[in-house]
Design an enzyme around this catalytic site. Structure first.
Site, short mmCIF file in Angstrom:
data_model
loop_
_atom_site.label_atom_id
_atom_site.label_comp_id
_atom_site.label_asym_id
_atom_site.label_seq_id
_atom_site.Cartn_x
_atom_site.Cartn_y
_atom_site.Cartn_z
N HIS A 156 0.85 -1.20 0.00
CA HIS A 156 0.00 0.00 0.00
C HIS A 156 0.87 1.24 0.00
O HIS A 156 2.04 1.20 0.40
CB HIS A 156 -0.91 0.03 1.23
CG HIS A 156 -0.16 0.18 2.53
ND1 HIS A 156 0.60 -0.82 3.07
CD2 HIS A 156 -0.07 1.24 3.38
CE1 HIS A 156 1.15 -0.40 4.20
NE2 HIS A 156 0.77 0.85 4.40
N HIS B 75 4.67 0.37 0.02
CA HIS B 75 5.50 -0.40 0.93
C HIS B 75 4.73 -1.58 1.50
O HIS B 75 3.49 -1.65 1.41
CB HIS B 75 6.08 0.49 2.04
CG HIS B 75 5.05 1.21 2.84
ND1 HIS B 75 4.31 2.26 2.33
CD2 HIS B 75 4.61 1.03 4.11
CE1 HIS B 75 3.48 2.70 3.25
NE2 HIS B 75 3.63 1.97 4.34
N ARG C 277 6.80 6.81 13.16
CA ARG C 277 6.41 7.30 11.84
C ARG C 277 6.04 8.77 11.89
O ARG C 277 5.34 9.21 12.79
CB ARG C 277 5.23 6.50 11.31
CG ARG C 277 4.91 6.83 9.87
CD ARG C 277 3.79 6.00 9.33
NE ARG C 277 2.50 6.57 9.73
CZ ARG C 277 1.34 6.28 9.15
NH1 ARG C 277 1.31 5.42 8.16
NH2 ARG C 277 0.22 6.82 9.56
#
Ligand code: SIN
Length: 295
Positions: free
Chosen positions: A119, A270, A285
């Site tokens: 995705h 990824h 993240r």
């Protein structure tokens, strides 16, 4: 790894005008990925360094750094090089603000996911992230890699006939139907899915900064092709998303604590590899807002 090169720098022939010391760009695969050595990300992020990072990213699609020695705040500062921060859509419902930094634990006993399908992040938004950045805090000794696949080389390898076929199509993107099991409450899940009930994006987009064409459908979030009969839509979508499985389009990264991956979330997808058993794995993240993808 192959092809060690010295990066083209804006002030290559005028060393006295640049504050950036020599560094190396080591291309990792033919179609995407470069490890950058010798750039100090822990120091000040000057305008010159910011320009360089953007240029490197639009060129190589995913950048890898080792032993960065950076903390959450510095990662957030690096994120702002690429755009304003934005919180994950699920986290936002729990009150997390765009500027908050949340560690993203990934493991069987954590509050996050364990492995993810191919995705690009949050393509169900009207303005999906332009850039995503992960930093490893805890890494398994073995396993738990992240793989990246290029929508640019995926597009370029399509036959001319297929390119013509998909050029004008739009696709509908929606979140994972179980929201990766990150929402426990059934009503809350139903509300979340209703809020993100489908966003259309072109199947082929033009990259806003390098002008290259990108195949912009992904297995995680792209659900249907607009205007096609259901069978045809399913079959074509399957064909297109499977292009991201091709080894020619993929680079795979092994995490070590302190490693950083910055990827162009418009051109790259990824995949979190779910092969690390019960080992601990923690990534942090940060994502940067993008504009609406354009044909
Ligand atoms: C993600 O899919 O956003 C995380 C990737 C990973 O856990 O490797």
């Amino acid at each position: 790894m192959n092809a060690v090169t010295h990066a083209p720098r804006p002030a290559e022939h005028a060393a006295e005008r640049t504050s950036i010391p020599p560094f190396e760009v080591i291309r990792v695969e033919a179609n995407l990925g470069a490890e950058i050595r010798g750039l100090d990300l822990a120091g000040p992020i000057t305008g010159e360094l910011a320009d360089l990072l953007r240029n490197l990213l639009w060129q190589h699609q995913v950048l890898f750094f080792r032993d960065t020695g950076i903390d959450d705040a510095k990662q957030a500062e690096i994120g702002r090089v690429f755009g304003p921060p934005v919180a994950d859509s699920i986290a936002k419902r729990k009150g997390v603000k765009d500027e908050d930094i949340i560690p993203f634990n990934t493991g069987p006993y954590s509050n996050g996911y364990y492995g993810t399908p191919w995705h690009a992040d949050a393509t169900y938004l009207e303005t999906p992230y332009q850039v995503s950045i992960l930093r490893s805090v805890i890494a398994p000794d073995l396993g738990g890699d992240t793989a990246f696949s290029s929508g640019i080389s995926a597009y370029e390898a399509l036959s001319e006939e297929m390119k013509r076929k998909v050029e004008g199509l739009d696709a509908i993107h929606r979140p994972n139907g179980k929201a990766y099991q990150l929402i426990d409450d059934e009503k809350e899940l139903a509300d979340y899915l209703a809020e993100y009930s489908g966003t259309a994006h072109p199947v082929v987009i033009t990259h806003p900064f390098n002008g290259r064409k990108v195949l912009y459908v992904n297995e995680g979030f792209t659900k249907e092709l607009v205007g096609l009969p259901e069978d045809e839509s399913r079959e074509l979508l399957r064909y297109l998303t499977h292009q991201f499985y091709r080894p020619e389009n993929i680079v795979r990264f092994k995490w070590r604590p302190g490693s950083l991956a910055i990827w162009d979330n418009r051109s790259v997808q990824h995949y979190g590899v779910a092969d690390y058993g019960h080992a601990q794995r923690q990534l942090v993240r940060i994502v940067a807002q993008g504009d609406r993808p354009q044909r």
